[in-house]
Design an enzyme around this catalytic site. Structure first.
Site, PDB file in Angstrom:
ATOM      1  N   GLY A 165      -1.832  -3.639  20.079  1.00 50.59           N
ATOM      2  CA  GLY A 165      -0.371  -3.623  19.969  1.00 50.59           C
ATOM      3  C   GLY A 165       0.193  -3.478  18.576  1.00 50.59           C
ATOM      4  O   GLY A 165       1.307  -2.985  18.406  1.00 50.59           O
ATOM      5  N   GLU A 184       0.332  -9.181  13.635  1.00 49.47           N
ATOM      6  CA  GLU A 184       0.451  -9.172  15.097  1.00 49.47           C
ATOM      7  C   GLU A 184       1.733  -8.467  15.515  1.00 49.47           C
ATOM      8  O   GLU A 184       2.731  -8.496  14.794  1.00 49.47           O
ATOM      9  CB  GLU A 184       0.497 -10.620  15.622  1.00 49.47           C
ATOM     10  CG  GLU A 184      -0.789 -11.079  16.283  1.00 49.47           C
ATOM     11  CD  GLU A 184      -1.047 -10.438  17.643  1.00 49.47           C
ATOM     12  OE1 GLU A 184      -0.624  -9.290  17.887  1.00 49.47           O
ATOM     13  OE2 GLU A 184      -1.694 -11.094  18.462  1.00 49.47           O
ATOM     14  N   ASP A 185       1.698  -7.869  16.691  1.00 48.87           N
ATOM     15  CA  ASP A 185       2.921  -7.292  17.258  1.00 48.87           C
ATOM     16  C   ASP A 185       3.847  -8.381  17.782  1.00 48.87           C
ATOM     17  O   ASP A 185       5.042  -8.383  17.508  1.00 48.87           O
ATOM     18  CB  ASP A 185       2.579  -6.283  18.364  1.00 48.87           C
ATOM     19  CG  ASP A 185       1.589  -6.837  19.399  1.00 48.87           C
ATOM     20  OD1 ASP A 185       1.048  -7.949  19.205  1.00 48.87           O
ATOM     21  OD2 ASP A 185       1.351  -6.151  20.410  1.00 48.87           O
ATOM     22  N   ASP A 188       3.626 -14.896  21.693  1.00 51.69           N
ATOM     23  CA  ASP A 188       4.281 -15.356  22.924  1.00 51.69           C
ATOM     24  C   ASP A 188       3.980 -16.859  23.061  1.00 51.69           C
ATOM     25  O   ASP A 188       4.627 -17.682  22.427  1.00 51.69           O
ATOM     26  CB  ASP A 188       3.728 -14.488  24.059  1.00 51.69           C
ATOM     27  CG  ASP A 188       4.304 -14.779  25.423  1.00 51.69           C
ATOM     28  OD1 ASP A 188       5.300 -15.495  25.517  1.00 51.69           O
ATOM     29  OD2 ASP A 188       3.761 -14.269  26.428  1.00 51.69           O
ATOM     30  N   LYS A 215       8.420 -14.924  20.504  1.00 57.17           N
ATOM     31  CA  LYS A 215       9.127 -15.491  21.662  1.00 57.17           C
ATOM     32  C   LYS A 215       9.133 -17.010  21.521  1.00 57.17           C
ATOM     33  O   LYS A 215       8.279 -17.701  22.079  1.00 57.17           O
ATOM     34  CB  LYS A 215       8.432 -15.095  22.962  1.00 57.17           C
ATOM     35  CG  LYS A 215       8.570 -13.648  23.336  1.00 57.17           C
ATOM     36  CD  LYS A 215       7.984 -13.427  24.721  1.00 57.17           C
ATOM     37  CE  LYS A 215       7.893 -11.970  25.067  1.00 57.17           C
ATOM     38  NZ  LYS A 215       7.083 -11.742  26.281  1.00 57.17           N
ATOM     39  N   PHE A 258       9.789  -9.646  28.923  1.00 60.38           N
ATOM     40  CA  PHE A 258       8.705  -8.715  28.604  1.00 60.38           C
ATOM     41  C   PHE A 258       9.234  -7.492  27.851  1.00 60.38           C
ATOM     42  O   PHE A 258      10.232  -6.905  28.238  1.00 60.38           O
ATOM     43  CB  PHE A 258       8.007  -8.279  29.895  1.00 60.38           C
ATOM     44  CG  PHE A 258       6.767  -7.487  29.663  1.00 60.38           C
ATOM     45  CD1 PHE A 258       5.578  -8.111  29.305  1.00 60.38           C
ATOM     46  CD2 PHE A 258       6.778  -6.095  29.784  1.00 60.38           C
ATOM     47  CE1 PHE A 258       4.424  -7.368  29.073  1.00 60.38           C
ATOM     48  CE2 PHE A 258       5.636  -5.350  29.557  1.00 60.38           C
ATOM     49  CZ  PHE A 258       4.458  -5.986  29.199  1.00 60.38           C
ATOM     50  N   ASP A 272       2.581  -2.209  25.035  1.00 60.87           N
ATOM     51  CA  ASP A 272       2.444  -1.437  26.264  1.00 60.87           C
ATOM     52  C   ASP A 272       2.893  -2.187  27.506  1.00 60.87           C
ATOM     53  O   ASP A 272       2.962  -3.410  27.539  1.00 60.87           O
ATOM     54  CB  ASP A 272       0.967  -1.056  26.474  1.00 60.87           C
ATOM     55  CG  ASP A 272       0.119  -2.272  26.894  1.00 60.87           C
ATOM     56  OD1 ASP A 272       0.157  -3.301  26.174  1.00 60.87           O
ATOM     57  OD2 ASP A 272      -0.534  -2.217  27.949  1.00 60.87           O
ATOM     58  N   ARG A 289       3.567   2.745  24.378  1.00 66.14           N
ATOM     59  CA  ARG A 289       3.234   2.388  22.989  1.00 66.14           C
ATOM     60  C   ARG A 289       3.877   3.319  21.959  1.00 66.14           C
ATOM     61  O   ARG A 289       4.120   2.923  20.830  1.00 66.14           O
ATOM     62  CB  ARG A 289       1.716   2.411  22.763  1.00 66.14           C
ATOM     63  CG  ARG A 289       0.947   1.363  23.550  1.00 66.14           C
ATOM     64  CD  ARG A 289      -0.474   1.257  23.017  1.00 66.14           C
ATOM     65  NE  ARG A 289      -1.384   0.563  23.926  1.00 66.14           N
ATOM     66  CZ  ARG A 289      -1.566  -0.750  23.984  1.00 66.14           C
ATOM     67  NH1 ARG A 289      -0.873  -1.533  23.193  1.00 66.14           N
ATOM     68  NH2 ARG A 289      -2.416  -1.291  24.825  1.00 66.14           N
TER      69      ARG A 289
HETATM   70  P1  5GP Z   1       0.032 -15.208  23.391  1.00 63.80           P
HETATM   71  O1  5GP Z   1      -1.410 -15.601  23.270  1.00 63.80           O
HETATM   72  O2  5GP Z   1       0.841 -15.525  22.145  1.00 63.80           O
HETATM   73  O3  5GP Z   1       0.685 -15.791  24.627  1.00 63.80           O
HETATM   74  O4  5GP Z   1       0.093 -13.670  23.673  1.00 63.80           O
HETATM   75  C1  5GP Z   1      -0.228 -12.768  22.720  1.00 63.80           C
HETATM   76  C2  5GP Z   1      -0.457 -11.374  23.243  1.00 63.80           C
HETATM   77  O5  5GP Z   1       0.086 -11.150  24.559  1.00 63.80           O
HETATM   78  C3  5GP Z   1       0.274 -10.416  22.349  1.00 63.80           C
HETATM   79  O6  5GP Z   1      -0.489 -10.099  21.208  1.00 63.80           O
HETATM   80  C4  5GP Z   1       0.491  -9.250  23.276  1.00 63.80           C
HETATM   81  O7  5GP Z   1      -0.664  -8.453  23.276  1.00 63.80           O
HETATM   82  C5  5GP Z   1       0.687  -9.879  24.628  1.00 63.80           C
HETATM   83  N1  5GP Z   1       2.126 -10.022  24.924  1.00 63.80           N
HETATM   84  C6  5GP Z   1       2.862 -11.157  24.915  1.00 63.80           C
HETATM   85  N2  5GP Z   1       4.142 -10.905  25.244  1.00 63.80           N
HETATM   86  C7  5GP Z   1       4.222  -9.566  25.444  1.00 63.80           C
HETATM   87  C8  5GP Z   1       5.298  -8.674  25.806  1.00 63.80           C
HETATM   88  O8  5GP Z   1       6.466  -9.052  26.014  1.00 63.80           O
HETATM   89  N3  5GP Z   1       4.982  -7.353  25.904  1.00 63.80           N
HETATM   90  C9  5GP Z   1       3.733  -6.865  25.684  1.00 63.80           C
HETATM   91  N4  5GP Z   1       3.546  -5.553  25.821  1.00 63.80           N
HETATM   92  N5  5GP Z   1       2.693  -7.672  25.351  1.00 63.80           N
HETATM   93  C10 5GP Z   1       2.943  -9.008  25.235  1.00 63.80           C
HETATM   94 MG    MG Z   2      -1.104  -8.317  20.281  1.00 63.62          MG
END
Ligand code: 5GP
Ligand code: MG
Length: 179
Positions: A48, A103-104, A107, A135, A156, A163, A169
């Site tokens: 991402g 990081e993108d 969450d 988030k 989301f 993606d 993307r």
């Molecule tokens: P976390 O471990 O912080 O819950 O999630 C991290 C990963 O989940 C991010 O690096 C990303 O790849 C994916 N992710 C979380 N939220 C989103 C979202 O709203 N859209 C997309 N495309 N990926 C997300």
């Molecule tokens: Mg990511």
């Protein structure tokens, strides 16, 4: 192009291309200031963050070593599970290095919490995280990202590297799911 349809879902623009680019130059200015005189390794988390990394590094004052890891949460749906798999590992030594993780989106923060522990076992000097999106309401981990592009609501998003089922993307803006 305010709305897009990807596979079976509709998305609308949330952050425009110009807003993204303006915020990236601000983030880079902060990083250039904070890391002045140091040489942090940039660790980009695939898939991402490939566009964010590409745009960010071109604004940095130093000429960083750029390395990549690919991490995946089990599942592949629209929610992350917190169980992290290493799909591409870091294969250079980082002992004594400053690390800037790119990081993108953060969450729940579980992926980054896992990564910080993993890197700590390799004896880095410091590790900080720059994420384009955060988030805040979904965040469950201990250490928040040190540098944040935009805090966004808990819905989301796709585009600018991120993606939905491997599509979206290449979109220049960031789009959020329409309900
Ligand atoms: P976390 O471990 O912080 O819950 O999630 C991290 C990963 O989940 C991010 O690096 C990303 O790849 C994916 N992710 C979380 N939220 C989103 C979202 O709203 N859209 C997309 N495309 N990926 C997300
Ligand atoms: Mg990511």
């Amino acid at each position: 192009m305010n709305d897009v349809r990807i596979i079976d879902k509709n998305f609308s623009v949330s952050i425009s291309e110009s807003q993204i680019q303006a915020r990236i130059s601000e983030l880079a200015a902060t990083l250039n200031h904070e890391y002045a005189g140091r040489d942090p390794l940039v660790l980009s988390i695939l898939n991402g963050s490939f566009l964010f990394t590409a745009d960010l590094v071109r604004h940095l004052d130093w000429d960083p070593e750029v390395q990549f890891m690919r991490l995946s949460s089990y599942g592949g749906g629209m929610e992350s599970s917190g169980e992290v798999r290493v799909l591409l590992d870091l294969n250079v030594p980082i002992k004594g290095r400053d690390i800037l993780i790119v990081e993108d989106i953060v969450d729940t923060g579980r992926t980054m919490e896992w990564l910080r522990k993993y890197l700590a076992s390799k004896d880095f000097a410091s590790a900080r995280l720059v994420t384009l999106l955060f988030k805040e309401e979904a965040f469950l981990a201990k250490t928040p990202p040190e540098y944040i592009g935009f805090s966004i609501p808990n819905s989301f998003v796709v585009g600018y590297g991120m993606d939905y089922q491997e599509h979206g993307r290449s979109l220049r803006a960031i789009y959020q799911l329409k309900d």
